[in-house]
Motif scaffolding. Structure first.
Motif, PDB file in Angstrom:
ATOM      1  N   ALA A 129      -0.596   1.774  20.432  1.00  0.00           N
ATOM      2  CA  ALA A 129       0.324   2.485  20.678  1.00  0.00           C
ATOM      3  C   ALA A 129       1.716   2.468  20.368  1.00  0.00           C
ATOM      4  O   ALA A 129       2.220   3.718  20.581  1.00  0.00           O
ATOM      5  CB  ALA A 129       0.993   1.090  22.232  1.00  0.00           C
ATOM      6  N   MET A 130       1.551   1.610  19.072  1.00  0.00           N
ATOM      7  CA  MET A 130       2.414   2.258  17.831  1.00  0.00           C
ATOM      8  C   MET A 130       2.719   3.210  16.994  1.00  0.00           C
ATOM      9  O   MET A 130       3.131   3.769  16.274  1.00  0.00           O
ATOM     10  CB  MET A 130       3.241   0.621  17.124  1.00  0.00           C
ATOM     11  N   GLY A 131       0.969   3.649  16.845  1.00  0.00           N
ATOM     12  CA  GLY A 131       1.001   5.217  15.784  1.00  0.00           C
ATOM     13  C   GLY A 131       0.462   4.059  15.410  1.00  0.00           C
ATOM     14  O   GLY A 131       0.472   5.366  13.976  1.00  0.00           O
ATOM     15  N   LEU A 132      -0.726   2.992  14.649  1.00  0.00           N
ATOM     16  CA  LEU A 132      -1.155   3.132  13.465  1.00  0.00           C
ATOM     17  C   LEU A 132      -2.225   4.251  12.976  1.00  0.00           C
ATOM     18  O   LEU A 132      -2.260   4.354  11.730  1.00  0.00           O
ATOM     19  CB  LEU A 132      -1.872   1.465  13.737  1.00  0.00           C
ATOM     20  N   VAL A 133      -2.384   4.641  13.988  1.00  0.00           N
ATOM     21  CA  VAL A 133      -4.461   5.648  13.462  1.00  0.00           C
ATOM     22  C   VAL A 133      -3.316   6.336  12.956  1.00  0.00           C
ATOM     23  O   VAL A 133      -4.183   7.356  12.223  1.00  0.00           O
ATOM     24  CB  VAL A 133      -4.795   5.375  15.234  1.00  0.00           C
ATOM     25  N   ASP A 134      -2.250   7.270  13.812  1.00  0.00           N
ATOM     26  CA  ASP A 134      -2.011   8.172  13.724  1.00  0.00           C
ATOM     27  C   ASP A 134      -1.619   8.265  12.072  1.00  0.00           C
ATOM     28  O   ASP A 134      -1.571   9.380  11.311  1.00  0.00           O
ATOM     29  CB  ASP A 134      -0.604   8.519  14.456  1.00  0.00           C
ATOM     30  N   ALA A 135      -0.732   7.529  11.514  1.00  0.00           N
ATOM     31  CA  ALA A 135       0.680   6.336  10.605  1.00  0.00           C
ATOM     32  C   ALA A 135      -0.605   6.567   9.690  1.00  0.00           C
ATOM     33  O   ALA A 135      -1.090   7.298   8.077  1.00  0.00           O
ATOM     34  CB  ALA A 135       1.316   6.359  10.361  1.00  0.00           C
ATOM     35  N   LEU A 136      -2.380   6.314   9.307  1.00  0.00           N
ATOM     36  CA  LEU A 136      -3.173   6.089   8.670  1.00  0.00           C
ATOM     37  C   LEU A 136      -3.062   7.560   8.025  1.00  0.00           C
ATOM     38  O   LEU A 136      -3.445   7.717   6.990  1.00  0.00           O
ATOM     39  CB  LEU A 136      -3.861   4.770   9.076  1.00  0.00           C
TER      40      LEU A 136
ATOM     41  N   ALA B  47       0.094  -7.524  12.663  1.00  0.00           N
ATOM     42  CA  ALA B  47      -0.128  -6.648  12.982  1.00  0.00           C
ATOM     43  C   ALA B  47       0.699  -5.836  13.702  1.00  0.00           C
ATOM     44  O   ALA B  47       0.068  -3.791  13.858  1.00  0.00           O
ATOM     45  CB  ALA B  47      -1.385  -7.089  14.139  1.00  0.00           C
ATOM     46  N   THR B  48       2.023  -5.411  14.118  1.00  0.00           N
ATOM     47  CA  THR B  48       2.644  -4.972  14.362  1.00  0.00           C
ATOM     48  C   THR B  48       3.543  -4.077  13.439  1.00  0.00           C
ATOM     49  O   THR B  48       4.484  -3.504  13.636  1.00  0.00           O
ATOM     50  CB  THR B  48       3.965  -5.240  15.609  1.00  0.00           C
ATOM     51  N   GLU B  49       3.738  -4.397  11.813  1.00  0.00           N
ATOM     52  CA  GLU B  49       4.398  -3.871  10.985  1.00  0.00           C
ATOM     53  C   GLU B  49       2.885  -2.472  10.185  1.00  0.00           C
ATOM     54  O   GLU B  49       2.405  -2.662   9.426  1.00  0.00           O
ATOM     55  CB  GLU B  49       4.760  -5.159   9.800  1.00  0.00           C
ATOM     56  N   VAL B  50       3.491  -1.497  11.224  1.00  0.00           N
ATOM     57  CA  VAL B  50       3.402  -0.324  10.837  1.00  0.00           C
ATOM     58  C   VAL B  50       3.394  -0.055   9.243  1.00  0.00           C
ATOM     59  O   VAL B  50       2.413   0.524   8.826  1.00  0.00           O
ATOM     60  CB  VAL B  50       3.813   0.445  11.881  1.00  0.00           C
TER      61      VAL B  50
ATOM     62  N   TRP C  17      -0.180  -1.058   2.035  1.00  0.00           N
ATOM     63  CA  TRP C  17      -0.619  -1.523   1.996  1.00  0.00           C
ATOM     64  C   TRP C  17      -1.939  -0.949   1.516  1.00  0.00           C
ATOM     65  O   TRP C  17      -2.501  -1.444   0.779  1.00  0.00           O
ATOM     66  CB  TRP C  17      -0.897  -2.742   2.284  1.00  0.00           C
ATOM     67  N   ALA C  18      -3.055  -0.435   2.705  1.00  0.00           N
ATOM     68  CA  ALA C  18      -3.814   0.574   2.635  1.00  0.00           C
ATOM     69  C   ALA C  18      -4.099   0.731   1.858  1.00  0.00           C
ATOM     70  O   ALA C  18      -5.229   1.533   1.382  1.00  0.00           O
ATOM     71  CB  ALA C  18      -4.269   0.586   3.633  1.00  0.00           C
ATOM     72  N   ALA C  19      -2.600   2.034   1.003  1.00  0.00           N
ATOM     73  CA  ALA C  19      -2.812   3.175   0.802  1.00  0.00           C
ATOM     74  C   ALA C  19      -3.248   2.876  -1.101  1.00  0.00           C
ATOM     75  O   ALA C  19      -4.015   2.996  -1.150  1.00  0.00           O
ATOM     76  CB  ALA C  19      -1.816   4.006   1.052  1.00  0.00           C
ATOM     77  N   GLU C  20      -2.277   1.543  -1.169  1.00  0.00           N
ATOM     78  CA  GLU C  20      -2.576   0.684  -2.486  1.00  0.00           C
ATOM     79  C   GLU C  20      -3.261   0.715  -2.363  1.00  0.00           C
ATOM     80  O   GLU C  20      -3.488   0.407  -3.760  1.00  0.00           O
ATOM     81  CB  GLU C  20      -0.320  -0.396  -2.576  1.00  0.00           C
ATOM     82  N   ASN C  21      -3.809  -0.392  -1.712  1.00  0.00           N
ATOM     83  CA  ASN C  21      -4.933  -0.826  -2.202  1.00  0.00           C
ATOM     84  C   ASN C  21      -6.411   0.149  -1.937  1.00  0.00           C
ATOM     85  O   ASN C  21      -7.750  -1.200  -2.300  1.00  0.00           O
ATOM     86  CB  ASN C  21      -5.334  -2.550  -1.801  1.00  0.00           C
ATOM     87  N   ARG C  22      -6.169   1.280  -1.599  1.00  0.00           N
ATOM     88  CA  ARG C  22      -7.041   2.121  -1.314  1.00  0.00           C
ATOM     89  C   ARG C  22      -7.834   2.020  -0.684  1.00  0.00           C
ATOM     90  O   ARG C  22      -9.500   1.722  -0.745  1.00  0.00           O
ATOM     91  CB  ARG C  22      -8.245   2.384  -3.124  1.00  0.00           C
ATOM     92  N   MET C  23      -7.387   1.172   1.137  1.00  0.00           N
ATOM     93  CA  MET C  23      -9.232   1.155   2.327  1.00  0.00           C
ATOM     94  C   MET C  23      -9.884   2.292   1.991  1.00  0.00           C
ATOM     95  O   MET C  23      -8.839   3.159   1.981  1.00  0.00           O
ATOM     96  CB  MET C  23      -7.919   0.282   2.842  1.00  0.00           C
ATOM     97  N   ASP C  24     -11.115   2.174   2.273  1.00  0.00           N
ATOM     98  CA  ASP C  24     -11.772   3.396   2.149  1.00  0.00           C
ATOM     99  C   ASP C  24     -11.398   3.529   4.007  1.00  0.00           C
ATOM    100  O   ASP C  24     -11.633   4.901   4.600  1.00  0.00           O
ATOM    101  CB  ASP C  24     -13.351   2.779   2.186  1.00  0.00           C
ATOM    102  N   TYR C  25     -11.273   2.454   5.034  1.00  0.00           N
ATOM    103  CA  TYR C  25     -10.815   2.281   5.923  1.00  0.00           C
ATOM    104  C   TYR C  25     -10.864   1.460   7.101  1.00  0.00           C
ATOM    105  O   TYR C  25     -10.427   0.441   6.150  1.00  0.00           O
ATOM    106  CB  TYR C  25     -12.855   2.471   6.994  1.00  0.00           C
ATOM    107  N   VAL C  26     -10.089   1.711   8.590  1.00  0.00           N
ATOM    108  CA  VAL C  26      -9.402   0.563   8.827  1.00  0.00           C
ATOM    109  C   VAL C  26      -9.597   0.555  10.466  1.00  0.00           C
ATOM    110  O   VAL C  26      -9.722   1.594  10.657  1.00  0.00           O
ATOM    111  CB  VAL C  26      -7.415   0.828   8.423  1.00  0.00           C
ATOM    112  N   VAL C  27      -9.739  -0.487  11.018  1.00  0.00           N
ATOM    113  CA  VAL C  27     -10.186  -0.819  11.881  1.00  0.00           C
ATOM    114  C   VAL C  27      -9.189  -2.060  13.391  1.00  0.00           C
ATOM    115  O   VAL C  27      -9.021  -2.484  12.307  1.00  0.00           O
ATOM    116  CB  VAL C  27     -11.158  -2.169  12.391  1.00  0.00           C
ATOM    117  N   VAL C  28      -8.466  -1.178  13.649  1.00  0.00           N
ATOM    118  CA  VAL C  28      -7.144  -1.020  14.525  1.00  0.00           C
ATOM    119  C   VAL C  28      -7.012  -1.992  16.066  1.00  0.00           C
ATOM    120  O   VAL C  28      -7.745  -1.140  16.549  1.00  0.00           O
ATOM    121  CB  VAL C  28      -5.985  -0.212  14.361  1.00  0.00           C
ATOM    122  N   ALA C  29      -7.698  -3.170  16.016  1.00  0.00           N
ATOM    123  CA  ALA C  29      -7.845  -4.064  16.836  1.00  0.00           C
ATOM    124  C   ALA C  29      -7.026  -4.571  17.742  1.00  0.00           C
ATOM    125  O   ALA C  29      -7.807  -4.090  19.299  1.00  0.00           O
ATOM    126  CB  ALA C  29      -8.866  -5.419  16.568  1.00  0.00           C
ATOM    127  N   PRO C  30      -6.369  -4.463  17.801  1.00  0.00           N
ATOM    128  CA  PRO C  30      -5.180  -4.792  19.114  1.00  0.00           C
ATOM    129  C   PRO C  30      -4.647  -3.520  19.981  1.00  0.00           C
ATOM    130  O   PRO C  30      -4.248  -2.924  19.008  1.00  0.00           O
ATOM    131  CB  PRO C  30      -4.292  -5.956  18.064  1.00  0.00           C
TER     132      PRO C  30
END
Ligand code: AMP
Ligand code: GLY
Length: 427
Positions: free
Chosen positions: A75-82, A48-51, A57-70
């Motif tokens: 805090a590490m900025g995963l939502v910003d990076a996505l 979960a912390t391997e931003v 992975w999300a880009a390569e596998n064409r995710m339409d939406y991501v839910v970041v739960a923890p």
């Protein structure tokens, strides 16, 4: 739509099982997920912390939406990076997640915007902190590590002697790592605790049904603090009058304060409240769904979770349908013997079929399990959460406890008094 849920505990399992009901989702993924989540979603072996890896992975596998739960990846900025990759996600930016990741920040925010909370001082110099404690004459006092500390960074000190030892351990001994370099020292409050999770898009705030956590390891609220040994919802102390007061004095002012600080919060904001004799006060904010609160709150949600999440991301929460059932829910955690201290993993779990208890009426949320040789073994401190929904709280509790009896693993530990305090309050 293809949706990825980041995380691998009971909370994430509850989110995934709710999202499974959504007609718009065709495929669900979890990173890293766990043994039980594997029956409901495709588990992807990325932590979960391997931003960077998660984004790629999300880009390569064409995710339409991501839910970041923890909390950590938020805090590490995963939502910003996505967002930089054009992938919409549920959860706050790193700037907004600071409401949880720094207690000094959240306490200062409350002070500046007159949001009721315990009186406090912040220290980053150990000598000044000690001088302050030496001058204190009301005990107990509460010491809080500034940063994230796996829910363990709060110490309630009964005496000056105890507090002086604790402050040394935190600020010099590195007990909580860098999280303890800065410490908040605050007054001890009393009263029933209530957890309120709220959806917000930064404009509208929609509280979910209230809940009550049971943080201590043993019956009668004895033993060490844990991540949570069980929950019930709704919380009977949270009356409509208290809810109205919290909305005006706490929820709306918090959303406005975050906007004024240029840290607009979008996602699930968790208000940890204490109903003190002077009115409701904020004990803590979390920038995410609570665990195990989610395991009783989402089963009572009657509306489509995915629609609400997208409305939050797109700033249209005002028009979203968010309805909760009037039933009650109870969740009992089955933990490894020794938790929250040392415990063993890899114990064989018996009683489950494909991770569930068919015919029991209860839902099994997996917190720390792994699949092995076609069966399930324990893989964490909190192993399973058994949730039941009933017309009344006693019905929900009876059903959850009778389902829990069907499951076993060596060393299994549960509290036998989840919901007892809530039942007393109801009378
Ligand atoms: P936190 O990690 O901030 O939720 O704190 C963990 C637990 O410590 C809370 O659920 C409360 O039971 C207790 N606690 C935290 N702050 C205070 C306070 N100022 N007064 C009394 N109890 C507190
Ligand atoms: N149950 C408390 C938390 O999620 O932090």
């Amino acid at each position: 739509m293809k949706v990825l849920v980041v995380g691998g505990g009971g909370r994430e399992h509850a989110i995934i099982r709710k999202l499974k009901e959504s007609p718009e989702i065709t495929q669900l993924y979890a990173a890293p997920g766990n043994g039980g989540i594997g029956y409901d979603a495709v588990c992807v072996p990325i932590g979960a912390t391997e931003v960077d890896k998660l984004c790629a992975w999300a880009a390569e596998n064409r995710m339409d939406y991501v839910v970041v739960a923890p909390d950590d990846p938020l805090a590490m900025g995963l939502v910003d990076a996505l967002a930089e990759k054009g992938i919409p996600a549920f959860g706050p930016t790193a700037a907004a997640a600071r409401i949880e990741s720094s207690k000094a920040f959240s306490k200062d925010l409350m002070k500046r915007y007159h949001i009721p909370t315990a009186r406090y001082e912040t220290f980053s110099d150990v000598e000044k902190a000690k001088a302050y404690l030496n001058a204190c004459d009301a005990w107990p006092m509460v010491l809080k590590a500034d940063g994230l500390a796996l829910g363990k960074g709060v110490l309630i000190c009964q005496s000056r002697e105890e507090a002086l030892v604790a402050i040394e351990e935190m600020m010099v001994g590195g007990k909580f790592g860098a999280s303890g370099n800065t410490v908040v020292i605050e007054e001890f409050l009393t009263g029933p605790e209530v957890s309120v999770l709220a959806f917000t898009d930064g404009k509208t705030v929609v509280p979910m049904v209230s809940s009550m956590d049971h943080k201590r390891a043993l019956d009668g609220d004895k033993g060490l603090n844990t991540g949570g040994m069980g929950t019930v919802a709704p919380n009977p102390y949270y009356t409509p009058a208290v809810a109205a007061e919290c909305m005006e004095k706490i929820f709306k002012p918090t959303i406005a304060a975050m906007n004024a600080e240029d840290r607009t919060f979008k996602g699930c904001l968790y208000f940890g409240l204490m109903l003190t004799p002077d009115g409701p006060k904020v004990i803590e904010y979390n920038c995410r769904f609570g665990d195990p609160e989610t395991q009783v709150v989402l089963p009572l949600l009657e509306s489509d979770l995915f629609s609400i999440m997208r409305a939050v991301t797109e700033g249209r929460l005002k028009d979203a349908d968010v309805k909760f059932s009037s039933c009650s829910a109870a969740c009992v955690i089955l933990a490894s013997g020794g938790y929250p201290e040392r415990y063993e993993k890899g114990k064989i779990i018996t009683g489950l079929r494909e991770g569930q208890l068919p015919g029991s009426g209860a839902t099994v949320y997996h917190a720390g399990t792994a699949q092995k040789d076609g069966g399930l073994v324990t893989a964490g401190g909190r192993v399973l959460g058994i949730t039941a929904v009933g017309e009344t709280l006693p019905e929900a509790l009876t059903q959850a406890y009778s389902a829990a009896k069907e499951i076993s693993f060596p060393g299994m530990h549960m509290r036998t008094d989840i919901g007892v305090r809530a039942l007393t309050a109801e009378q």
